[in-house]
Scaffold this active site. Structure first.
Site, PDB file in Angstrom:
ATOM      1  N   ASP A 159       0.915  -1.105  -0.142  1.00  0.00           N
ATOM      2  CA  ASP A 159      -0.143   0.206   0.056  1.00  0.00           C
ATOM      3  C   ASP A 159       1.314   1.262  -0.268  1.00  0.00           C
ATOM      4  O   ASP A 159       0.316   2.046  -0.795  1.00  0.00           O
ATOM      5  CB  ASP A 159      -1.090   0.051   1.159  1.00  0.00           C
ATOM      6  CG  ASP A 159      -2.054  -0.586   1.106  1.00  0.00           C
ATOM      7  OD1 ASP A 159      -2.272  -1.937   0.424  1.00  0.00           O
ATOM      8  OD2 ASP A 159      -3.274  -0.266   1.729  1.00  0.00           O
TER       9      ASP A 159
ATOM     10  N   LYS B 158      -2.834  -6.815   0.724  1.00  0.00           N
ATOM     11  CA  LYS B 158      -3.794  -7.437  -0.525  1.00  0.00           C
ATOM     12  C   LYS B 158      -3.833  -8.892  -0.335  1.00  0.00           C
ATOM     13  O   LYS B 158      -3.875 -10.014  -1.317  1.00  0.00           O
ATOM     14  CB  LYS B 158      -3.228  -6.952  -1.437  1.00  0.00           C
ATOM     15  CG  LYS B 158      -3.417  -5.001  -1.505  1.00  0.00           C
ATOM     16  CD  LYS B 158      -5.537  -5.178  -1.460  1.00  0.00           C
ATOM     17  CE  LYS B 158      -5.687  -3.155  -1.110  1.00  0.00           C
ATOM     18  NZ  LYS B 158      -4.595  -2.613  -0.583  1.00  0.00           N
TER      19      LYS B 158
ATOM     20  N   CYS C  31       1.628  -8.064   3.241  1.00  0.00           N
ATOM     21  CA  CYS C  31       0.612  -6.460   3.115  1.00  0.00           C
ATOM     22  C   CYS C  31      -0.778  -6.448   3.344  1.00  0.00           C
ATOM     23  O   CYS C  31      -0.840  -8.089   2.801  1.00  0.00           O
ATOM     24  CB  CYS C  31       1.515  -5.725   2.211  1.00  0.00           C
ATOM     25  SG  CYS C  31       0.592  -4.224   2.559  1.00  0.00           S
TER      26      CYS C  31
ATOM     27  N   SER D 105      -7.255   3.052   4.752  1.00  0.00           N
ATOM     28  CA  SER D 105      -6.990   2.482   5.207  1.00  0.00           C
ATOM     29  C   SER D 105      -7.826   2.306   5.891  1.00  0.00           C
ATOM     30  O   SER D 105      -8.077   3.050   6.973  1.00  0.00           O
ATOM     31  CB  SER D 105      -5.412   3.783   5.300  1.00  0.00           C
ATOM     32  OG  SER D 105      -4.548   2.625   6.473  1.00  0.00           O
TER      33      SER D 105
ATOM     34  N   CYS E 131       2.454  -2.996   8.737  1.00  0.00           N
ATOM     35  CA  CYS E 131       2.479  -1.226   9.105  1.00  0.00           C
ATOM     36  C   CYS E 131       1.640  -2.157  10.796  1.00  0.00           C
ATOM     37  O   CYS E 131       1.287  -2.501  10.743  1.00  0.00           O
ATOM     38  CB  CYS E 131       1.218  -0.399   9.036  1.00  0.00           C
ATOM     39  SG  CYS E 131       1.530   0.323   7.234  1.00  0.00           S
TER      40      CYS E 131
END
Length: 559
Positions: A80, A123, A121, A469, A193
């Site tokens: 992302d 996806k 991540c 997000s 993240c």
């Protein structure tokens, strides 16, 4: 074992495959073993994926020790924060489905017997679960884990701070040197993240669906705990193949209901709804994820408050017991007889699990909110629904009425922030950002983060059919359905129109006379289908509505 990968000796397929594999040093005895794909999205483009090669090696070692034959295969690795640079991030959502089809080509084309998917991540986790559901070959998902943050001028920081402080820089509240310093210290190691964004949410939901080894999420990327779960997955996949347990026996309607309950209790990412719906479609499970969210959001309390929903960090949730402890906390609301990839029921997996920290995963009677932190709203602006992370809405701002500020692009809206052109009390509208309208969903999350950095999060609302997000906070309504490109009313909003948001009543309405809306609708001109040779063009022609998870179609009941 009766393996589909053991081709009939003497056939063309058997002979040419044997010639290839013997040249690779594979012995005759190995050629009779279960042949297992290790689906690896390792990439040097993004820190999310840089550690996965080591994980793949650990999984392969355990597969061999358990009597299987591993084959590492590679797919695209959408990040992302990296893949978002081009075409206003339109490649992000379409890449989810590209990965699904990539896996199908390699696993079905080679007639492999199972797969272990290394998910990192945003996806990749839904893509791997979608592929598992579509192919229905024994599958275990390995969670790649979260990244560590760092310290900047004595303050704990992570990538979420960088994202939001771009808005502070645009508004003149932070200089470039300060923003640059944040980028130097925000990420200290591989993984996704550190907040409860889409990646960590989907990691947790993969465990709630029974598709990971217990205790997989959230987990520090590269840690011994993470690697041990990966090793366990390598052992488990061989057992799953021997026992014939397939994803469609694990990801049942009841398992999806469990996942929705967990999603609501942790106030997961707004994007989780479309991903769960997509996984259900690919798995062939007739379940309305949006309907479940709408119905259960008033019944399931919010037991966690991890950023952006509260002050806790994702590593706090990890130390408190993670997804396994959340499931244990919610056990009275779950279907405990569903199967997991361990070969045991969820009830058996949770039998001895205790919550390690009641302040992070609260008892139901002392929840952070008596209702969920994620909800679905409807109204004249979103007839088919829209998703709100209400747990991240500032207290006292659940009701909001303002004039519409309509922007054609996210960059236009960001420039308006920098120029002081967006004021408190306004509703920023970004239409035409959905899967068809992009084409490829436009990532509107940067605007929301910029509003937070500029100090406008509690003063301005955002309504969009684009992608937000999971780290976003503030009065944000995303995934408005139907999207503008499908004729949704969001495309009829004009500058200055009054928009009424009532999150208590779960409504979002456009306060415009019906006759005026009819006149606008009569003048609407449908944009022509793109004709350029591009993956985004192909996606535009194939993508289904958001309400169907934005999967590629057409999808029929016969498939």
């Amino acid at each position: 074992m009766n393996l589909r990968s053991n081709l009939t000796p003497g056939t063309t397929e058997w002979a040419v495959r044997r010639a290839q594999w013997r040249a690779m040093g594979i012995q005759d005895a190995d050629l009779e073993k279960p042949k297992i794909a290790i689906v690896n999205s390792s990439s040097q483009l993004s820190i999310c994926f840089t550690h996965l090669d080591e994980v793949a090696r650990e999984v392969a070692t355990e597969i061999r020790a358990a009597g299987g034959l591993p084959f590492e295969i590679r797919t695209a690795a959408p990040s992302d924060f990296i893949t978002s640079a081009g075409r206003q991030a339109r490649y992000l959502m379409p890449t989810r489905d590209l990965v699904v089809n990539d896996i199908e080509v390699q696993v079905e084309g080679a007639l492999l017997d199972g797969m272990v998917c290394l998910s990192s991540c945003d996806k990749t986790t839904p893509a791997h679960l979608m592929a598992a559901g579509r192919l229905d070959v024994p599958t275990v998902v390995v969670i790649g884990g979260y990244q560590a943050g760092g310290m900047c001028e004595g303050v704990r920081v992570d990538i979420d701070d960088v994202y939001e402080q771009v808005g502070a820089y645009a508004a003149g509240k932070l200089d470039l040197a300060g923003l640059t310093a944040l980028t130097e210290h925000a990420v200290d190691g591989p993984g996704v993240c550190a907040g409860l964004g889409t990646a960590n949410t989907m990691h947790i939901l993969a465990e709630a669906l029974g598709m990971t080894m217990p205790g997989s999420a959230p987990v520090r990327a590269g840690s011994e705990a993470m690697l041990e779960r990966a090793r366990a997955a390598g052992r488990a996949i061989v057992a799953l193949i021997a026992n014939g347990q397939r994803p469609r026996a694990t990801m049942t309607r009841e398992a999806f209901e469990n996942a929705v309950v967990v999603d609501l209790a942790i106030a997961g990412s707004v994007n989780s709804a479309r991903h769960l719906q997509a996984i259900a479609v690919e798995t062939g499970v007739d379940v309305d994820i949006y309907g479940l969210i709408e119905r259960l959001s008033l019944e399931v309390p919010m037991v966690c408050a991890v950023r952006p929903n509260g002050l806790h960090h994702v590593d706090d949730l990890d130390r408190a017991g993670g997804a396994r402890a959340v499931l244990a906390r919610l056990r009275d609301r779950l279907h405990l007889d569903v199967m997991t990839v361990t070969g045991r029921s969820l009830g058996d997996v949770l039998a001895d699990v205790e919550v390690e920290d009641d302040t992070v995963i609260r008892p139901l009677a002392k929840a952070f909110r008596p209702t969920s932190g994620l909800t679905l709203v409807r109204g004249s602006l979103a007839p088919d629904g829209a998703i709100v992370k209400i747990g991240a809405v500032p207290a006292g701002r659940e009701r909001f009425t303002g004039g519409a500020r309509v922007f054609a692009t996210e960059d236009d809206a960001k420039r308006a922030i920098a120029d002081g052109g967006i004021a408190g009390g306004e509703v920023v509208v970004l239409a035409g950002f959905g899967p068809k309208g992009g084409p490829g969903t436009v990532f509107a999350a940067g605007l929301v983060a910029a509003l937070n950095g500029a100090g406008l999060a509690s003063e301005v609302a955002v309504v969009t059919d684009g992608e937000l997000s999971g780290l976003n906070r503030g009065i944000t309504i995303g995934q408005v359905m139907p999207e503008a490109a499908e004729g949704g009313p969001l495309g009829l909003v004009r500058e200055g129109d009054t928009i009424v948001i009532d999150l208590i009543e779960r409504r979002v309405d456009l306060d415009v006379d019906a006759a005026e809306l009819a006149a606008r609708r009569s003048l609407r001109v449908e944009p022509p289908l793109p004709t350029s040779r591009s993956w985004l063009t192909f996606y535009r022609h194939l993508v289904q509505p958001l309400s169907a998870g934005a999967v590629l179609g057409p999808v029929t009941s016969d498939e």
